[in-house]
Design an enzyme around this catalytic site. Structure first.
Site, PDB file in Angstrom:
ATOM      1  N   TYR A  41       0.924  -1.126   0.099  1.00 21.95           N
ATOM      2  CA  TYR A  41       0.027   0.021  -0.078  1.00 21.95           C
ATOM      3  C   TYR A  41       0.905   1.261  -0.099  1.00 21.95           C
ATOM      4  CZ  TYR A  41      -3.648   3.037   1.542  1.00 21.95           C
ATOM      5  OH  TYR A  41      -4.663   4.125   1.919  1.00 21.95           O
ATOM      6  N   LYS A  75       1.003   4.045  -2.821  1.00 22.57           N
ATOM      7  CA  LYS A  75       0.691   5.489  -2.569  1.00 22.57           C
ATOM      8  C   LYS A  75       1.833   6.349  -2.799  1.00 22.57           C
ATOM      9  CE  LYS A  75      -3.505   4.753  -1.288  1.00 22.57           C
ATOM     10  NZ  LYS A  75      -4.850   5.283  -2.246  1.00 22.57           N
TER      11      LYS A  75
HETATM   12  P1  NAP Z   1     -13.462   2.343   1.464  1.00 21.37           P
HETATM   13  O1  NAP Z   1     -14.485   2.875   2.393  1.00 21.37           O
HETATM   14  O2  NAP Z   1     -13.011   1.044   1.615  1.00 21.37           O
HETATM   15  O3  NAP Z   1     -14.229   2.449  -0.004  1.00 21.37           O
HETATM   16  C1  NAP Z   1     -13.619   1.989  -1.208  1.00 21.37           C
HETATM   17  C2  NAP Z   1     -14.064   2.535  -2.425  1.00 21.37           C
HETATM   18  O4  NAP Z   1     -13.433   2.053  -3.506  1.00 21.37           O
HETATM   19  C3  NAP Z   1     -15.590   1.828  -2.674  1.00 21.37           C
HETATM   20  O5  NAP Z   1     -16.196   2.665  -3.253  1.00 21.37           O
HETATM   21  C4  NAP Z   1     -14.965   0.575  -3.772  1.00 21.37           C
HETATM   22  O6  NAP Z   1     -16.447   0.212  -4.413  1.00 21.37           O
HETATM   23  C5  NAP Z   1     -14.169   1.192  -4.432  1.00 21.37           C
HETATM   24  N1  NAP Z   1     -13.170   0.217  -5.025  1.00 21.37           N
HETATM   25  C6  NAP Z   1     -12.503  -0.729  -4.402  1.00 21.37           C
HETATM   26  N2  NAP Z   1     -11.484  -1.394  -5.301  1.00 21.37           N
HETATM   27  C7  NAP Z   1     -12.045  -1.227  -6.443  1.00 21.37           C
HETATM   28  C8  NAP Z   1     -11.728  -1.306  -7.767  1.00 21.37           C
HETATM   29  N3  NAP Z   1     -10.900  -2.312  -7.896  1.00 21.37           N
HETATM   30  N4  NAP Z   1     -12.429  -0.641  -8.692  1.00 21.37           N
HETATM   31  C9  NAP Z   1     -13.022   0.456  -8.633  1.00 21.37           C
HETATM   32  N5  NAP Z   1     -13.581   0.749  -7.328  1.00 21.37           N
HETATM   33  C10 NAP Z   1     -12.879  -0.124  -6.236  1.00 21.37           C
HETATM   34  O7  NAP Z   1     -12.218   3.241   1.225  1.00 21.37           O
HETATM   35  P2  NAP Z   1     -11.893   4.851   1.960  1.00 21.37           P
HETATM   36  O8  NAP Z   1     -11.418   4.553   3.145  1.00 21.37           O
HETATM   37  O9  NAP Z   1     -13.000   5.639   1.575  1.00 21.37           O
HETATM   38  O10 NAP Z   1     -10.711   5.113   0.875  1.00 21.37           O
HETATM   39  C11 NAP Z   1     -10.776   5.670  -0.225  1.00 21.37           C
HETATM   40  C12 NAP Z   1      -9.489   6.137  -0.757  1.00 21.37           C
HETATM   41  O11 NAP Z   1      -8.645   7.044   0.345  1.00 21.37           O
HETATM   42  C13 NAP Z   1      -8.379   4.777  -0.920  1.00 21.37           C
HETATM   43  O12 NAP Z   1      -7.465   5.212  -1.968  1.00 21.37           O
HETATM   44  C14 NAP Z   1      -7.445   4.825   0.257  1.00 21.37           C
HETATM   45  O13 NAP Z   1      -6.232   4.164   0.012  1.00 21.37           O
HETATM   46  C15 NAP Z   1      -7.456   6.286   0.525  1.00 21.37           C
HETATM   47  N6  NAP Z   1      -6.964   6.494   1.881  1.00 21.37           N
HETATM   48  C16 NAP Z   1      -7.770   6.107   3.016  1.00 21.37           C
HETATM   49  C17 NAP Z   1      -7.458   6.427   4.239  1.00 21.37           C
HETATM   50  C18 NAP Z   1      -8.505   6.029   5.469  1.00 21.37           C
HETATM   51  O14 NAP Z   1      -8.124   6.179   6.651  1.00 21.37           O
HETATM   52  N7  NAP Z   1      -9.446   5.718   5.303  1.00 21.37           N
HETATM   53  C19 NAP Z   1      -6.211   7.143   4.671  1.00 21.37           C
HETATM   54  C20 NAP Z   1      -5.475   7.418   3.563  1.00 21.37           C
HETATM   55  C21 NAP Z   1      -5.794   7.245   2.268  1.00 21.37           C
HETATM   56  P3  NAP Z   1     -17.430  -0.915  -3.970  1.00 21.37           P
HETATM   57  O15 NAP Z   1     -18.365  -0.007  -2.957  1.00 21.37           O
HETATM   58  O16 NAP Z   1     -17.971  -1.081  -5.277  1.00 21.37           O
HETATM   59  O17 NAP Z   1     -16.635  -1.901  -3.172  1.00 21.37           O
END
Ligand code: NAP
Length: 246
Positions: free
Chosen positions: A154, A158
């Site tokens: 990851y 990133k």
């Molecule tokens: P999340 O709640 O797990 O949601 C993930 C989203 O991505 C969902 O809409 C999912 O679609 C979609 N997705 C997953 N795999 C996919 C694929 N192969 N093709 C198309 N869509 C896909 O994640 P989140 O926490 O909101 O994170 C969003 C972004 O922010 C990510 O890139 C993550 O790395 C980054 N981020 C998050 C955090 C954190 O603390 N949460 C921190 C730093 C960075 P479905 O609903 O259809 O499964």
């Protein structure tokens, strides 16, 4: 602020992406919501966006599949008159210590989080260059800047996104398209739900602003970077992390 623009948001069905869809719609942008499999969630966020007075369509596509991204971008361009904003937000985790990480764990995370962003940029680049105010926003992570135990795959993806952001920023600048990254810290979503429940206090202690971030914290930054107010910002990495990585 974004009236008349079209935004493509990958991973727009849940979490941070969902909040970005809603904030973009609230600011007047039409939205194309790309999701992996959760069609009920994608349709629900589209309905919320339509309530806010914009066009919203959902597209199932695994962004880790290059051919599928090409097809979905062609479909989005056929459905909307153009694309002005691309938010590469779709992401997954497959956390394990490096010693135990499988080849598949590594490859999957790179394919979705890094190659998926590249593919979407490539397929929509011509359309973004035709826009008078093209914007690319990549959702990276402070893990990619500071490293994180259990996240070799990851953090590498990133960090790769940051190199991608800076390169694309240079390549598209002469067409007045900007490309920036947002590096969130710990944000409360499905992705971090278990972790946050188990270690909330320890986590909060590591955040100078003493709270876990909300999805809106990231969405507000994305809307700003998409707006005319951010027109002279490109190649930047905006940390939205409560000071976790200062
Ligand atoms: P999340 O709640 O797990 O949601 C993930 C989203 O991505 C969902 O809409 C999912 O679609 C979609 N997705 C997953 N795999 C996919 C694929 N192969 N093709 C198309 N869509 C896909 O994640 P989140 O926490 O909101 O994170 C969003 C972004 O922010 C990510 O890139 C993550 O790395 C980054 N981020 C998050 C955090 C954190 O603390 N949460 C921190 C730093 C960075 P479905 O609903 O259809 O499964």
């Amino acid at each position: 602020m974004l009236k008349g623009r079209t935004a493509v948001i990958t991973g727009g069905s849940r979490g941070i992406g969902r909040a970005i869809v809603v904030e973009m719609a609230r600011n007047g942008a039409d939205v194309a919501v790309v999701y992996a499999g959760n069609s009920a969630a994608a349709e629900a966020v589209c309905a919320e966006a339509v309530e806010l007075g914009v066009r919203a369509l959902a597209y199932q596509c695994d962004v880790g599949n290059y051919a599928a991204t090409k097809a979905v971008c062609a479909q989005i361009l056929a459905d909307f008159s153009g694309v002005d904003i691309l938010v590469n937000n779709a992401g997954i985790v497959r956390d394990k210590l490096a010693l135990r990480m499988t080849e598949e764990d590594f490859d999957q995370v790179i394919a979705v989080n890094l190659k998926g962003a590249f593919a979407m940029i490539q397929h929509l680049m011509s359309a973004l260059m035709r826009s008078p105010s093209g914007r690319i926003i990549n959702i990276s992570s402070i893990s990619g800047m500071m490293g994180q135990i259990g996240q070799a795959n990851y953090a590498a993806a990133k960090a790769g996104m940051i190199g991608l952001t800076k390169t694309i920023a240079r390549e598209v600048a002469r067409r007045q398209v900007t490309c920036n990254a947002i590096a969130p810290g710990f944000i409360q979503t499905d992705m971090t739900a278990e972790l946050v429940e188990a270690t909330r206090e320890a986590l909060e202690a590591r955040v100078p602003l003493q709270r876990v971030g909300s999805v809106e914290d990231i969405a507000h930054a994305a809307v700003f970077l998409a707006s005319d107010k951010a027109g002279y910002i490109t190649g930047e990495v905006l940390k939205v992390d409560g000071g976790m990585y200062i």
